[in-house]
Motif scaffolding. Structure first.
Motif, PDB file in Angstrom:
ATOM      1  N   LEU A 120      -3.174   3.810   9.580  1.00 30.80           N
ATOM      2  CA  LEU A 120      -2.422   2.706   9.421  1.00 30.80           C
ATOM      3  C   LEU A 120      -1.392   2.664  10.363  1.00 30.80           C
ATOM      4  O   LEU A 120      -0.931   1.038  10.684  1.00 30.80           O
ATOM      5  CB  LEU A 120      -1.376   2.910   8.171  1.00 30.80           C
ATOM      6  N   ILE A 176      -9.711   0.789   3.972  1.00 29.45           N
ATOM      7  CA  ILE A 176      -8.467   0.633   5.279  1.00 29.45           C
ATOM      8  C   ILE A 176      -8.537  -0.506   6.014  1.00 29.45           C
ATOM      9  O   ILE A 176      -8.090  -2.050   6.923  1.00 29.45           O
ATOM     10  CB  ILE A 176      -7.678   1.555   5.399  1.00 29.45           C
ATOM     11  N   VAL A 236      -4.446   6.474  -2.232  1.00 29.26           N
ATOM     12  CA  VAL A 236      -3.398   5.501  -2.639  1.00 29.26           C
ATOM     13  C   VAL A 236      -4.027   4.477  -3.108  1.00 29.26           C
ATOM     14  O   VAL A 236      -4.617   4.023  -3.683  1.00 29.26           O
ATOM     15  CB  VAL A 236      -4.320   4.819  -0.720  1.00 29.26           C
ATOM     16  N   GLU A 280      -2.875   0.676  -4.310  1.00 29.84           N
ATOM     17  CA  GLU A 280      -1.941  -1.233  -3.777  1.00 29.84           C
ATOM     18  C   GLU A 280      -2.312  -1.726  -4.893  1.00 29.84           C
ATOM     19  O   GLU A 280      -3.574  -2.681  -5.741  1.00 29.84           O
ATOM     20  CB  GLU A 280      -2.769  -1.007  -2.923  1.00 29.84           C
ATOM     21  N   LEU A 310       0.663  -1.226   0.267  1.00 29.40           N
ATOM     22  CA  LEU A 310       0.275  -0.301  -0.130  1.00 29.40           C
ATOM     23  C   LEU A 310       0.785   0.804   0.082  1.00 29.40           C
ATOM     24  O   LEU A 310       1.764   1.592   0.832  1.00 29.40           O
ATOM     25  CB  LEU A 310      -0.987  -0.002   1.200  1.00 29.40           C
ATOM     26  N   THR A 311       0.516   1.768  -1.491  1.00 30.72           N
ATOM     27  CA  THR A 311       1.413   3.616  -0.889  1.00 30.72           C
ATOM     28  C   THR A 311       0.002   4.966  -0.092  1.00 30.72           C
ATOM     29  O   THR A 311      -0.583   4.414  -1.067  1.00 30.72           O
ATOM     30  CB  THR A 311       2.148   3.748  -1.884  1.00 30.72           C
ATOM     31  N   TYR A 332       3.332   0.082   5.161  1.00 32.10           N
ATOM     32  CA  TYR A 332       2.797   0.979   3.979  1.00 32.10           C
ATOM     33  C   TYR A 332       4.107   2.169   3.283  1.00 32.10           C
ATOM     34  O   TYR A 332       4.632   1.523   4.364  1.00 32.10           O
ATOM     35  CB  TYR A 332       1.624   1.955   4.382  1.00 32.10           C
TER      36      TYR A 332
END
Length: 221
Positions: free
Chosen positions: A19, A73, A56, A58, A2-3, A26
């Motif tokens: 997070l 999330i 985000v 991913e 995940l970014t 991440y």
């Protein structure tokens, strides 16, 4: 992995915090606002057409809008944490605050910001007129609207320790940005001890502090 496409002093700080609360892996790709316009850089448009943060990514997924990101999330990484059980009364309240944070709370705060900056951006000859119009709009509409919201938050925090019930949840993560922005530009803490206590509690959370370390300086902390 995940970014989080993270813009300084923005709503994306909440995503980093969430997070960290969940201990989910991440990485961060950071962006800086334009020093004059305070807008996001054009590089964000390469990630999402609106060029906003947070976004985000991913495994081929690109998701914007903080509320949608937070729900995703929690579903993907929460394992039952930071959300009441589905079907419960607390879950309904949780969902309400998750959407209220951006749908109802932020628009008047944005108006406060915009009308507060209008005079400085006007031509010098028009500045007195723009200043008068901006002041009148704030006094007659924006500020009374904000007071209604701030009093509502204070009252709701008198019903339970956190916005969605007795336990800290993702709803409090979502509400953090409106409360922080309101304290900064709207005087929300004046005479509202529960809101002040809410900010003190969230700022003291270890996960909040870790998110600051990873995300960089954040004006509202």
């Amino acid at each position: 992995m995940l970014t989080v496409h993270h813009l300084n002093n923005s709503r994306s700080q909440r995503v980093l915090w969430l997070l960290e609360e969940l201990g989910a892996p991440y990485e961060i790709r950071s962006y800086q606002r334009d020093a004059k316009t305070m807008l996001a850089p054009p590089e964000l448009r390469a990630i999402h057409p609106l060029g906003k943060s947070p976004v985000v990514t991913e495994d081929g997924l690109t998701l914007a809008e903080t509320g949608a990101i937070v729900e995703w999330i929690v579903d993907r990484y929460g394992q039952g944490r930071l959300a009441p059980p589905p079907g419960s009364a607390e879950r309904v309240r949780w969902s309400y605050w998750l959407h209220y944070a951006e749908g109802s709370a932020m628009p008047p705060l944005l108006l406060k910001l915009v009308f507060g900056r209008l005079p400085a951006g006007a031509p010098s000859l028009l500045r007195p007129v723009v200043n008068m119009i901006a002041a009148r709009a704030q006094a007659s509409f924006i500020d009374p609207n904000l007071k209604t919201h701030f009093d509502y938050w204070e009252s709701e925090l008198g019903k339970s320790e956190w916005f969605a019930g007795p336990r800290f949840s993702a709803a409090d993560v979502m509400m953090s940005f409106p409360v922080e922005a309101a304290a900064d530009r709207g005087g929300a803490l004046n005479g509202r001890s529960r809101l002040a206590a809410f900010l003190e509690k969230i700022h003291a959370r270890p996960a909040y502090q870790r998110a600051l370390e990873r995300g960089g300086p954040y004006a509202y902390a």
